[in-house]
Structures are given as structure tokens and as C-alpha cells.
Design an enzyme around this catalytic site. Structure first.
Site, PDB file in Angstrom:
ATOM      1  N   GLY A  45       0.838  -1.189   0.000  1.00  0.00           N
ATOM      2  CA  GLY A  45       0.000   0.000   0.000  1.00  0.00           C
ATOM      3  C   GLY A  45       0.874   1.239   0.000  1.00  0.00           C
ATOM      4  CD  GLN A  50       3.152   5.886   2.739  1.00  0.00           C
ATOM      5  OE1 GLN A  50       2.201   5.343   2.185  1.00  0.00           O
ATOM      6  NE2 GLN A  50       4.102   5.208   3.357  1.00  0.00           N
ATOM      7  CB  CYS A 103       4.795   2.209   7.649  1.00  0.00           C
ATOM      8  SG  CYS A 103       4.292   3.683   6.747  1.00  0.00           S
ATOM      9  CG  LEU A 104       6.353   1.005   1.613  1.00  0.00           C
ATOM     10  CD1 LEU A 104       5.834   1.306   0.208  1.00  0.00           C
ATOM     11  CD2 LEU A 104       7.461  -0.037   1.573  1.00  0.00           C
ATOM     12  CG  HIS A 145      -0.970   0.939   7.250  1.00  0.00           C
ATOM     13  ND1 HIS A 145      -0.063   0.605   8.237  1.00  0.00           N
ATOM     14  CD2 HIS A 145      -0.310   1.777   6.399  1.00  0.00           C
ATOM     15  CE1 HIS A 145       1.083   1.235   7.993  1.00  0.00           C
ATOM     16  NE2 HIS A 145       0.970   1.935   6.880  1.00  0.00           N
ATOM     17  CD  GLU A 146      -1.392   2.273   2.639  1.00  0.00           C
ATOM     18  OE1 GLU A 146      -1.079   3.452   2.415  1.00  0.00           O
ATOM     19  OE2 GLU A 146      -0.570   1.422   3.033  1.00  0.00           O
ATOM     20  CG  HIS A 149      -0.292   6.466   5.387  1.00  0.00           C
ATOM     21  ND1 HIS A 149       0.787   7.085   5.992  1.00  0.00           N
ATOM     22  CD2 HIS A 149       0.074   5.168   5.236  1.00  0.00           C
ATOM     23  CE1 HIS A 149       1.753   6.203   6.198  1.00  0.00           C
ATOM     24  NE2 HIS A 149       1.349   5.018   5.758  1.00  0.00           N
TER      25      HIS A 149
HETATM   26 ZN    ZN Z   1       2.294   3.218   5.831  1.00  0.00          ZN
END
Ligand code: ZN
Length: 197
Positions: A45, A50, A103-104, A145-146, A149
């Protein structure tokens, strides 16, 4: 085009993002770039903040988890690919479960996060068609999770004060770029440079 992923500490990750409409400039190109960036980082995701855009847009594709799971428990994620615009969670189950998230934007840290097991979500897809979907299991997990964000919330915000305190130093090191990562990132405090949004 792969876009550098903003690291923990970047102020854009803490902003509540703006809704967009069909006239948002170069939307399809942004969506393509987000998928390319996510695949390059082997993520499941990626949310617009991000990659430096404070808008309510995220992409998911669970295939990387299915590929990386030798036990086949995450097979349901193969081909779970979505573009999600202006999402609203209409319902969340009372039933919750714990899963170790990453998380990226926060490389090398994985922590247990409790979230509702299933949700009903309404959003616009890449063609601005309104979609209502019921999601559970890993699907619901990734999407929540997204969803966080695009509201300025990171998974670390769900941790207990104790866990947060224990992770504080590691998170500061990530902001400074002192972390091993094999995809392109932009660190807010690297070499005295500050990211201004
Ligand atoms: Zn994340």
C-alpha cells in the site's frame, strides 16, 4: 516514474489530507507513479502523502504479501488491487485483531497494531465511480493502514506510550536517514536539510 518515499518525521505525513475531484491535475499519471513506487519498494500500500501529495488518495496491491508468505496464509491478498480516492469508513466491526504492521515511510520497524477485523468503506475508484465495499482480514488491515495515512495518522500513533518511548530513538534515526533501505526515500533531517512542504 518512481518517486522518493517520505520518511518518518516529514511533516506531510502528519497532515489531514484534502479531498480531490476529477479535475485534479495529472491524476492518472500520479496513480501510475504511485503503483510503480510501491512495487519497487515491495509494499502492499502507498498513500499520496508518502510521495509528497497531501490528498486523499491511496493505492494497494496485496500481491507482495502473498508472494512473501511461504505458508500461503496471505494468498487471499493476491490480486487485491485498488485505487482509493476520498474514502470514508462507514462501519467498523467491534471485533478487533492484532497484526504486526510495517510502513514504507518507517523502514525496519514492525509493531503490533490492534484494529477492527472488518470495515465497510465507501470511496471513488480511478474512474471516479463510487464504490462501497465490505472488507475483512488482511484486506481490511491494509486499507485501514492506508486510510490512516490520508488522515495524517501513522501506525506508530496506535502504539502504547511505553512502546512509543522505546522506539523514539529508532524513529529519530529514520528521520535522519540512518537506516538501511533498498528503495528511494527522502529523509526530513538528513545532513541538516529540512523538508518544507
Ligand atoms: Zn504506511
Amino acid at each position: 516514474m518512481v518517486i522518493p518515499i517520505r520518511a518518518y518525521g516529514d511533516p506531510i505525513l502528519k497532515k489531514d489530507c484534502e479531498e480531490i475531484d476529477e479535475d485534479y491535475p495529472e491524476l492518472q499519471e500520479l496513480i501510475n507513479n504511485m503503483f510503480e513506487t510501491m512495487y519497487e519498494a515491495k509494499g502492499v500500500g502507498l498513500a499520496a502523502p508518502q510521495v509528497g501529495k497531501s490528498i486523499r488518495l491511496f493505492v494497494v496491491d496485496g500481491t507482495a504479501f502473498a508472494d512473501g508468505d511461504p505458508n500461503g496464509n496471505m494468498e487471499e491478498l493476491r490480486g487485491f488491487k485498488r485505487v482509493v480516492i476520498n474514502p470514508v469508513i462507514l462501519e467498523s466491526s467491534e471485533d478487533e485483531w492484532v497484526f504486526k504492521e510495517g510502513c514504507l515511510s518507517i523502514p525496519a520497524i514492525r509493531e503490533e497494531v490492534t484494529r477492527p477485523s472488518s470495515i465497510t468503506i465507501e470511496y471513488y475508484d480511478e474512474n471516479f465511480e463510487l464504490v462501497e465495499e465490505e472488507l475483512d482480514g488482511y484486506h481490511a488491515r491494509i486499507v485501514q493502514h492506508e486510510y490512516d495515512h490520508v488522515h495524517g495518522i501513522l501506525f506508530t500513533d496506535h502504539l502504547s506510550p511505553l512502546r512509543k518511548r522505546l522506539l523514539k530513538r529508532n524513529l529519530q534515526e529514520i528521520s535522519k536517514g540512518n537506516v538501511d533501505v533498498d528503495y528511494k526515500m527522502k529523509f526530513p533531517e538528513k545532513k541538516g536539510k529540512k523538508v518544507v512542504n
